[in-house]
Design a protein around this motif. Sequence first.
Motif, PDB file in Angstrom:
ATOM      1  N   VAL A   1       0.862  -1.135  -0.068  1.00 18.66           N
ATOM      2  CA  VAL A   1      -0.120  -0.193  -0.062  1.00 18.66           C
ATOM      3  C   VAL A   1       0.943   1.341   0.054  1.00 18.66           C
ATOM      4  CG1 VAL A   1      -1.575   1.361   1.408  1.00 18.66           C
ATOM      5  CG2 VAL A   1      -2.030  -1.046   1.112  1.00 18.66           C
ATOM      6  N   GLU A   2       0.334   2.199  -0.810  1.00 19.27           N
ATOM      7  CA  GLU A   2       1.092   3.364  -0.874  1.00 19.27           C
ATOM      8  C   GLU A   2       0.579   4.271   0.725  1.00 19.27           C
ATOM      9  OE1 GLU A   2       1.688   7.450  -3.572  1.00 19.27           O
ATOM     10  OE2 GLU A   2       0.623   5.611  -4.218  1.00 19.27           O
ATOM     11  N   TRP A   3       1.356   3.874   1.812  1.00 23.80           N
ATOM     12  CA  TRP A   3       0.652   4.621   3.216  1.00 23.80           C
ATOM     13  C   TRP A   3       0.771   5.779   3.308  1.00 23.80           C
ATOM     14  CZ3 TRP A   3      -2.235   1.105   5.404  1.00 23.80           C
ATOM     15  CH2 TRP A   3      -2.149  -0.223   5.101  1.00 23.80           C
ATOM     16  N   ASP A   4       1.713   6.603   2.746  1.00 24.96           N
ATOM     17  CA  ASP A   4       1.662   7.888   3.098  1.00 24.96           C
ATOM     18  C   ASP A   4       1.107   8.831   1.948  1.00 24.96           C
ATOM     19  OD1 ASP A   4       3.765   7.314   0.998  1.00 24.96           O
ATOM     20  OD2 ASP A   4       4.906   9.174   1.854  1.00 24.96           O
ATOM     21  N   SER A   5      -0.052   8.088   1.068  1.00 23.00           N
ATOM     22  CA  SER A   5      -0.661   8.833   0.109  1.00 23.00           C
ATOM     23  C   SER A   5      -1.691   9.671   1.115  1.00 23.00           C
ATOM     24  CB  SER A   5      -1.408   8.009  -0.723  1.00 23.00           C
ATOM     25  OG  SER A   5      -2.599   7.399  -0.050  1.00 23.00           O
ATOM     26  N   PRO A   6      -2.206  10.928   0.417  1.00 28.53           N
ATOM     27  CA  PRO A   6      -3.156  11.891   1.026  1.00 28.53           C
ATOM     28  C   PRO A   6      -4.210  11.019   1.640  1.00 28.53           C
ATOM     29  CG  PRO A   6      -2.264  12.768  -0.810  1.00 28.53           C
ATOM     30  CD  PRO A   6      -1.613  11.524  -1.001  1.00 28.53           C
ATOM     31  N   GLU A   7      -4.951   9.994   0.762  1.00 28.29           N
ATOM     32  CA  GLU A   7      -6.146   9.264   1.304  1.00 28.29           C
ATOM     33  C   GLU A   7      -5.858   8.533   2.268  1.00 28.29           C
ATOM     34  OE1 GLU A   7      -6.177  10.062  -3.423  1.00 28.29           O
ATOM     35  OE2 GLU A   7      -4.871   9.350  -1.913  1.00 28.29           O
ATOM     36  N   VAL A   8      -4.642   7.766   2.417  1.00 26.03           N
ATOM     37  CA  VAL A   8      -4.440   7.069   3.617  1.00 26.03           C
ATOM     38  C   VAL A   8      -4.356   7.820   4.969  1.00 26.03           C
ATOM     39  CG1 VAL A   8      -2.843   5.241   4.503  1.00 26.03           C
ATOM     40  CG2 VAL A   8      -3.491   5.092   2.120  1.00 26.03           C
ATOM     41  N   LEU A   9      -3.609   8.872   4.558  1.00 28.74           N
ATOM     42  CA  LEU A   9      -3.144   9.820   5.620  1.00 28.74           C
ATOM     43  C   LEU A   9      -4.565  10.333   6.190  1.00 28.74           C
ATOM     44  CD1 LEU A   9      -0.200  11.519   4.467  1.00 28.74           C
ATOM     45  CD2 LEU A   9      -0.168  10.058   6.485  1.00 28.74           C
ATOM     46  N   ALA A  10      -5.451  10.757   5.541  1.00 31.85           N
ATOM     47  CA  ALA A  10      -6.897  11.014   5.989  1.00 31.85           C
ATOM     48  C   ALA A  10      -7.723  10.063   6.676  1.00 31.85           C
ATOM     49  CB  ALA A  10      -7.466  11.809   4.689  1.00 31.85           C
ATOM     50  N   PHE A  11      -7.542   8.977   5.973  1.00 33.72           N
ATOM     51  CA  PHE A  11      -8.400   7.796   6.863  1.00 33.72           C
ATOM     52  C   PHE A  11      -7.737   7.504   8.110  1.00 33.72           C
ATOM     53  CE2 PHE A  11      -8.260   3.500   7.656  1.00 33.72           C
ATOM     54  CZ  PHE A  11      -9.494   3.230   7.716  1.00 33.72           C
ATOM     55  N   LEU A  12      -6.309   7.570   8.282  1.00 31.89           N
ATOM     56  CA  LEU A  12      -5.931   7.197   9.395  1.00 31.89           C
ATOM     57  C   LEU A  12      -6.077   8.286  10.509  1.00 31.89           C
ATOM     58  CD1 LEU A  12      -2.728   4.946   8.155  1.00 31.89           C
ATOM     59  CD2 LEU A  12      -4.928   4.140   9.193  1.00 31.89           C
ATOM     60  N   ARG A  13      -5.866   9.436  10.013  1.00 30.68           N
ATOM     61  CA  ARG A  13      -6.084  10.541  10.881  1.00 30.68           C
ATOM     62  C   ARG A  13      -7.598  10.417  11.631  1.00 30.68           C
ATOM     63  NH1 ARG A  13      -2.883  13.967   7.139  1.00 30.68           N
ATOM     64  NH2 ARG A  13      -1.061  14.639   8.266  1.00 30.68           N
ATOM     65  N   ARG A  14      -8.691  10.169  10.784  1.00 31.29           N
ATOM     66  CA  ARG A  14      -9.936  10.173  11.137  1.00 31.29           C
ATOM     67  C   ARG A  14     -10.190   8.964  12.037  1.00 31.29           C
ATOM     68  NH1 ARG A  14     -11.307  10.859   5.744  1.00 31.29           N
ATOM     69  NH2 ARG A  14     -11.687   8.665   5.507  1.00 31.29           N
ATOM     70  N   GLN A  15      -9.248   7.749  11.951  1.00 32.43           N
ATOM     71  CA  GLN A  15      -9.371   6.719  12.726  1.00 32.43           C
ATOM     72  C   GLN A  15      -8.780   6.843  14.111  1.00 32.43           C
ATOM     73  OE1 GLN A  15     -11.397   3.854  12.002  1.00 32.43           O
ATOM     74  NE2 GLN A  15     -12.023   5.229  10.585  1.00 32.43           N
ATOM     75  N   ALA A  16      -7.551   7.586  13.977  1.00 32.05           N
ATOM     76  CA  ALA A  16      -7.044   7.891  15.352  1.00 32.05           C
ATOM     77  C   ALA A  16      -7.614   8.729  16.140  1.00 32.05           C
ATOM     78  CB  ALA A  16      -5.413   8.161  14.974  1.00 32.05           C
ATOM     79  N   GLY A  17      -8.330   9.844  15.616  1.00 35.21           N
ATOM     80  CA  GLY A  17      -9.037  10.821  16.149  1.00 35.21           C
ATOM     81  C   GLY A  17     -10.051  10.636  17.030  1.00 35.21           C
ATOM     82  N   SER A  18     -10.776   9.171  16.518  1.00 39.61           N
ATOM     83  CA  SER A  18     -12.009   8.778  16.750  1.00 39.61           C
ATOM     84  C   SER A  18     -12.022   7.995  18.306  1.00 39.61           C
ATOM     85  CB  SER A  18     -12.602   7.964  15.809  1.00 39.61           C
ATOM     86  OG  SER A  18     -12.070   6.779  15.690  1.00 39.61           O
ATOM     87  N   GLY A  19     -10.910   7.630  18.502  1.00 37.12           N
ATOM     88  CA  GLY A  19     -10.523   7.057  19.901  1.00 37.12           C
ATOM     89  C   GLY A  19     -10.752   7.858  21.171  1.00 37.12           C
ATOM     90  N   SER A  20     -11.018   7.153  22.188  1.00 37.36           N
ATOM     91  CA  SER A  20     -11.338   8.016  23.224  1.00 37.36           C
ATOM     92  C   SER A  20     -10.465   7.513  24.458  1.00 37.36           C
ATOM     93  CB  SER A  20     -12.635   7.457  23.793  1.00 37.36           C
ATOM     94  OG  SER A  20     -12.879   5.972  24.071  1.00 37.36           O
ATOM     95  N   GLY A  21     -10.175   8.457  25.347  1.00 41.37           N
ATOM     96  CA  GLY A  21      -9.434   8.228  26.462  1.00 41.37           C
ATOM     97  C   GLY A  21      -8.002   8.547  26.057  1.00 41.37           C
ATOM     98  N   PRO A  22      -7.099   8.778  27.095  1.00 45.42           N
ATOM     99  CA  PRO A  22      -5.698   9.311  26.765  1.00 45.42           C
ATOM    100  C   PRO A  22      -4.944   7.807  26.237  1.00 45.42           C
ATOM    101  CG  PRO A  22      -5.923   8.687  29.073  1.00 45.42           C
ATOM    102  CD  PRO A  22      -7.412   8.713  28.744  1.00 45.42           C
ATOM    103  N   ALA A  23      -4.113   8.098  25.438  1.00 38.66           N
ATOM    104  CA  ALA A  23      -3.198   7.066  24.894  1.00 38.66           C
ATOM    105  C   ALA A  23      -2.222   6.384  25.903  1.00 38.66           C
ATOM    106  CB  ALA A  23      -2.252   7.400  23.634  1.00 38.66           C
ATOM    107  N   ARG A  24      -1.819   5.114  26.040  1.00 37.92           N
ATOM    108  CA  ARG A  24      -0.793   4.683  26.597  1.00 37.92           C
ATOM    109  C   ARG A  24      -0.164   3.543  26.050  1.00 37.92           C
ATOM    110  NH1 ARG A  24      -5.621   2.507  27.538  1.00 37.92           N
ATOM    111  NH2 ARG A  24      -6.296   0.324  27.703  1.00 37.92           N
ATOM    112  N   GLY A  25       0.830   2.928  26.802  1.00 32.14           N
ATOM    113  CA  GLY A  25       1.656   1.891  25.937  1.00 32.14           C
ATOM    114  C   GLY A  25       2.988   2.501  25.445  1.00 32.14           C
ATOM    115  N   ARG A  26       3.542   1.523  24.747  1.00 30.23           N
ATOM    116  CA  ARG A  26       5.155   2.124  24.156  1.00 30.23           C
ATOM    117  C   ARG A  26       4.801   3.110  23.100  1.00 30.23           C
ATOM    118  NH1 ARG A  26       8.947  -2.394  24.745  1.00 30.23           N
ATOM    119  NH2 ARG A  26      10.067  -1.604  22.948  1.00 30.23           N
ATOM    120  N   GLY A  27       5.762   3.756  23.125  1.00 29.56           N
ATOM    121  CA  GLY A  27       5.640   5.053  21.928  1.00 29.56           C
ATOM    122  C   GLY A  27       6.816   4.496  20.957  1.00 29.56           C
TER     123      GLY A  27
END
Length: 221
Positions: A189-215
Motif C-alpha cells: 500500500v502507498e501508506w503515506d498517500s493523502p487518502e490513507v493519511l486522511a483515513f488514518l487521522r480520522r480513525q486515530a482521532g475517533s479513539g477515546s481516553g488518553p493513549a498509553r503503552g509503548r511509543g
Amino acid sequence: MRTLAATATVCVGLAGAGLWWNASTGPAAAPEVLRLDAPAPSAGGGAAPAAGLERTLERLKGAGEPKPVPPLAFADGEGRRVDLSEFAGKLVLLNLWATWCGPCVKEMPALDRLQAQLGGDRFQVVALSLDRGGKAAVEPFYQKTGLGNLAVFLDPGSASMQALGLRGLPTTLLVDPEGRELGRVEGAVEWDSPEVLAFLRRQAGSGSGPARGRGAAGTGG
C-alpha cells in the motif's frame, strides 16, 4: 472480518512476484493488478470508475464487529520481549513483512514516512519482521534504506503467521486502541498517500481516553 487486497496497485490474486507472496506456495506468476486511481473494466467489458483508495480503506472497518487480536509477543531490536497489548490506547498499523519479500521492501519507506507524520500518542506503526535472521537481517536493511522512524520488531520464528491467520506477505492489520482488529490489507500500500493519511487521522482521532503503552522507538528498538 473482511480481507482486502489494496494499494496504489492492488493485487486481486493470491500470489504475485511483484506485489504479493503467498504463505503456502511462495512467489508465483504475477496476478491481475487493479489500479484504484484509474478506471477498471466492468463485468461487461466496458470501463467503470474504480473506487478511490480512501473508499477502499474505509472497508478496513469491516462488515461486522471488531474482533480481539490474539495475544502476540515478539522482540524489539535489543532482544526484549514486546507484547502487542503494550500499544493499548493507540491505533496500531501492524505490518507483517520480510526483507526477502519484494512488495514488503517496496512499501517500507512509505510506512516510515507514515510513522514520521502520524506517530505519537494516538497512532503507531508496528513493522514486524518475519525474517529468520532476525536483527542481523533487518538492521542492515533499515540502515541501507534510511528508515529512521520505524522501530525494529522481530518475529524470526514467524509465530504471528499462524496466530493471525496470515495467507502471505505483506499483510497489514489495523488494530484499535482496545486491541481489536478493525480489518486487514493484503498487498503493498502507498501508506503515506493523502487518502490513507486522511483515513488514518480520522480513525486515530475517533479513539477515546488518553493513549498509553509503548511509543515509537529508534531502529534499535
